[in-house]
Write an enzyme that holds these catalytic residues in place. Sequence first.
Site, short mmCIF file in Angstrom:
data_model
loop_
_atom_site.label_atom_id
_atom_site.label_comp_id
_atom_site.label_asym_id
_atom_site.label_seq_id
_atom_site.Cartn_x
_atom_site.Cartn_y
_atom_site.Cartn_z
N LYS A 1 0.67 -0.92 -0.58
CA LYS A 1 0.27 -0.50 -0.06
C LYS A 1 0.80 1.37 0.45
CE LYS A 1 -1.27 0.03 4.99
NZ LYS A 1 -1.88 -0.95 5.52
N ARG B 1 -7.82 -0.20 16.52
CA ARG B 1 -8.31 0.41 15.26
C ARG B 1 -9.35 -0.81 15.33
NH1 ARG B 1 -4.41 0.74 10.44
NH2 ARG B 1 -5.05 -0.99 9.57
#
Length: 354
Positions: free
Chosen positions: A35, A128
């Site tokens: 990414k 998260r």
Amino acid sequence: MYPRVMIDLNKISHNTKYITGICREMGIEIAAVTKVVCGNVEIAQAMVENGARYIADSRIENLKKLDHLNIEKWLLRLPMIEQVQDVVRFSDLSLNSEISTISAINECAREIKKKHKIILMVDLGDLREGYFTLGDLFYDLEKILEMDNIIVSGIGVNLTCYGAVIPELEQMNELIDIAAKIENRFEIKLDIISGGNSSSLPLILDGKMPKGINNLRLGDSIIIGRETAYCKVIPNMFNDAMILEAQIIELKDKPSAPIGNTGVDVFGQKPVFINKGIRKKAIVAIGKQDVEIDDLTPLNLGVEILGASSDHLILDVTDCCEDLYTGSVIRFKMGYTATLRTMTSQYVNKVIHK
Ligand SMILES: *Cc1c(COP(=O)(O)O)cnc(C)c1O
């Protein structure tokens, strides 16, 4: 054309080979994460050829670009429910924590007669993604195991992303313990126990990673050459595989402090200046739109970063012994955020050399 990122594929290949080798010796397979380089095909290819067992990315758009690579692909970010069709088509496995999404994936997978693997995420304190209680996880898993086109491959944890929690033996053992509880209760075998990202590497390098963790998802460490718990460079890995080059568009002697009453800069910040008198200053053609300025380190000795606006980066080059002129190129080492931003910016060229 400048600005450009110079990508040394040999260094990335070396980093991949080195870290996947160390991990494999401890029974840990690596999902190489693309990414930060926006799913760059050549970089992904180099990772595949040098020991990555899986390729992983948080954006399905990036995995689409890598569709032709013959390797299992993982979607890291929890899928959006509206994208489940692409998730089933372009990834073999996705990380999940919501039964409604998993159920939608199951429907889609059935339609195109495919099986889709999932790793269920557990939140061990970083806050998260992931199931926060074992009760919730068990409750959902019972139903998930009835979905014909979903294969539960394992469980995983993500740390040091939001809460900055450093992975320690405690969290790793907890993850292994949760896996054992799931296996006992549901009489299934979990293939993958994924112990986190580049911040879990110190546990490996110190030889403290407990047996049972058999997967890590690594991006930062492969590309930047450092772990992310303490941000130390990993010995024997390159941390300059990607270098930013930008060109000087103005070079003049100017005062070090602004003249006139000052308010706030273009980003609403009140800048502070140290008056060092007249300095030799260079403007290079790159800005905050393309890069995170605080994450750059000039490689030309004696060059200091003063600040930037959207498209202008201002340097003090008074102490640089090089013969600089308009058109000279200044080189910078980049951290994670700078790499991410330059790779994403359409205004920055990417040049791969092998
Ligand atoms: C980005 C990401 C990773 C890779 O993190 P690095 O710090 O780049 O190694 C791993 N897992 C998930 C879920 C991610 O989002």
